[in-house]
Design a protein around this motif. Sequence first.
Motif, mmCIF file in Angstrom:
data_model
loop_
_atom_site.group_PDB
_atom_site.id
_atom_site.type_symbol
_atom_site.label_atom_id
_atom_site.label_comp_id
_atom_site.label_asym_id
_atom_site.label_seq_id
_atom_site.Cartn_x
_atom_site.Cartn_y
_atom_site.Cartn_z
ATOM 1 N N ALA A 185 0.832 -1.205 0.000
ATOM 2 C CA ALA A 185 0.000 0.000 0.000
ATOM 3 C C ALA A 185 0.865 1.254 0.000
ATOM 4 O O ALA A 185 0.619 2.201 -0.761
ATOM 5 C CB ALA A 185 -0.919 -0.002 1.222
ATOM 6 N N ILE A 186 1.907 1.271 0.821
ATOM 7 C CA ILE A 186 2.788 2.437 0.905
ATOM 8 C C ILE A 186 3.549 2.619 -0.408
ATOM 9 O O ILE A 186 3.677 3.731 -0.918
ATOM 10 C CB ILE A 186 3.770 2.281 2.086
ATOM 11 N N GLY A 187 4.047 1.529 -0.960
ATOM 12 C CA GLY A 187 4.783 1.615 -2.213
ATOM 13 C C GLY A 187 3.908 1.992 -3.392
ATOM 14 O O GLY A 187 4.338 2.681 -4.315
ATOM 15 N N GLY A 188 2.651 1.541 -3.359
ATOM 16 C CA GLY A 188 1.740 1.851 -4.449
ATOM 17 C C GLY A 188 1.312 3.296 -4.452
ATOM 18 O O GLY A 188 1.291 3.953 -5.498
ATOM 19 N N ASN A 189 0.971 3.827 -3.268
ATOM 20 C CA ASN A 189 0.553 5.226 -3.151
ATOM 21 C C ASN A 189 0.629 5.611 -1.679
ATOM 22 O O ASN A 189 -0.268 5.288 -0.905
ATOM 23 C CB ASN A 189 -0.862 5.414 -3.698
ATOM 24 N N GLU A 190 1.689 6.297 -1.309
ATOM 25 C CA GLU A 190 1.914 6.601 0.101
ATOM 26 C C GLU A 190 0.832 7.519 0.666
ATOM 27 O O GLU A 190 0.377 7.338 1.797
ATOM 28 C CB GLU A 190 3.283 7.246 0.287
ATOM 29 N N GLU A 191 0.419 8.506 -0.112
ATOM 30 C CA GLU A 191 -0.608 9.422 0.372
ATOM 31 C C GLU A 191 -1.927 8.689 0.598
ATOM 32 O O GLU A 191 -2.620 8.932 1.594
ATOM 33 C CB GLU A 191 -0.797 10.563 -0.630
ATOM 34 N N ALA A 193 -2.207 5.568 1.312
ATOM 35 C CA ALA A 193 -1.999 4.724 2.489
ATOM 36 C C ALA A 193 -2.224 5.521 3.771
ATOM 37 O O ALA A 193 -2.845 5.029 4.722
ATOM 38 C CB ALA A 193 -0.592 4.130 2.461
ATOM 39 N N LYS A 194 -1.738 6.760 3.792
ATOM 40 C CA LYS A 194 -1.939 7.612 4.971
ATOM 41 C C LYS A 194 -3.424 7.891 5.188
ATOM 42 O O LYS A 194 -3.938 7.819 6.305
ATOM 43 C CB LYS A 194 -1.192 8.929 4.795
ATOM 44 N N LEU A 195 -4.137 8.203 4.088
ATOM 45 C CA LEU A 195 -5.558 8.526 4.186
ATOM 46 C C LEU A 195 -6.392 7.321 4.616
ATOM 47 O O LEU A 195 -7.464 7.474 5.190
ATOM 48 C CB LEU A 195 -6.067 9.053 2.840
ATOM 49 N N SER A 196 -5.852 6.112 4.335
ATOM 50 C CA SER A 196 -6.585 4.900 4.731
ATOM 51 C C SER A 196 -6.339 4.526 6.189
ATOM 52 O O SER A 196 -6.874 3.526 6.681
ATOM 53 C CB SER A 196 -6.185 3.732 3.820
ATOM 54 N N GLY A 197 -5.517 5.315 6.888
ATOM 55 C CA GLY A 197 -5.302 5.089 8.312
ATOM 56 C C GLY A 197 -4.008 4.379 8.663
ATOM 57 O O GLY A 197 -3.769 4.065 9.832
ATOM 58 N N ILE A 198 -3.148 4.104 7.681
ATOM 59 C CA ILE A 198 -1.870 3.432 7.948
ATOM 60 C C ILE A 198 -0.887 4.435 8.540
ATOM 61 O O ILE A 198 -0.707 5.543 8.008
ATOM 62 C CB ILE A 198 -1.303 2.820 6.656
#
Length: 306
Positions: A185-191, A193-198
Amino acid sequence: MTTIGTRKHSVKRFLAENGALAGLLVLALVLAISNPAFLTAQNLVNVGVQAAAIAILAFGMTFVVVAGGIDLSVGSVAALAAMVGALTAGPVGLVVGALCGLVNGALVSYGKLPPFIATLAMLSVARGLTLVISGGQPHETDELVTFLGSNLTPMLPLPLLLMLALFGVTGLVLTRTNLGRRMYAIGGNEEAAKLSGIDVRRQKLWIYALSGLFAAAAGLVLAGRLSSAGPQAAVGYELDAIAAVVIGGASLSGGVGRATGTLVGALVLAVLRNGLNLLQVHPFWQQVVIGAVIALAALLDSLRRR
């Protein structure tokens, strides 16, 4: 036309997912024809042993690359961990490797340094510390570290078994754990990933710590094979680890990578070196050939992303 188009799509998909394996098989076939000694059981075991340290380094690198980062320090961390393990005990070397990875993760996630810069700094620090604590001299390893590089039987070397065991661990982490899913998730799209709560910063700490831990394991295996830890051990291994990951189909832009691909990539490098030695190719030319293979793999990665 539809059938032809479907077949073309299937071929492209197969090559994208298994291109490294196909390349390995073709390379092995060419070398077997060129020199029958390549396919002897002992030589194939030697190839596996030669691949072990690079493969273990590359497994740790896979975590970082999948998460969209890079770790240039793994070779130096491997040397530092091996030296600490030789002067104290093997498990202490593993702790040192994990701590180096945590520092990398902290610099990247909390210090906001680009992974290239942060890990390049650790490359220099770890190599310098290795020289300092060793006095610039190699040191013999203890029984435990030496055992890691030994053969259980003439055809069953422990480094090969450790490589396969850590291959299994890498596959499980990537596919069966929350940490692995968060890497993608982070490698695919870090922003996103952040918005999804990671908690991306915390995850990067764990990811780089894993890379450091695997680097330490590779360093101990390498020292065990040689029964000695040297201050210049594993120089340049970080480049081989990155090459194995890329050859194995991982994308340097993040979000793509598999344990199986990385293992195949490491075997490609080991088979290539072994075959060139059997064919008595000059070491200088071997570097040229390996560099060309790495460039080709990077080009294929670029074409695949397009």
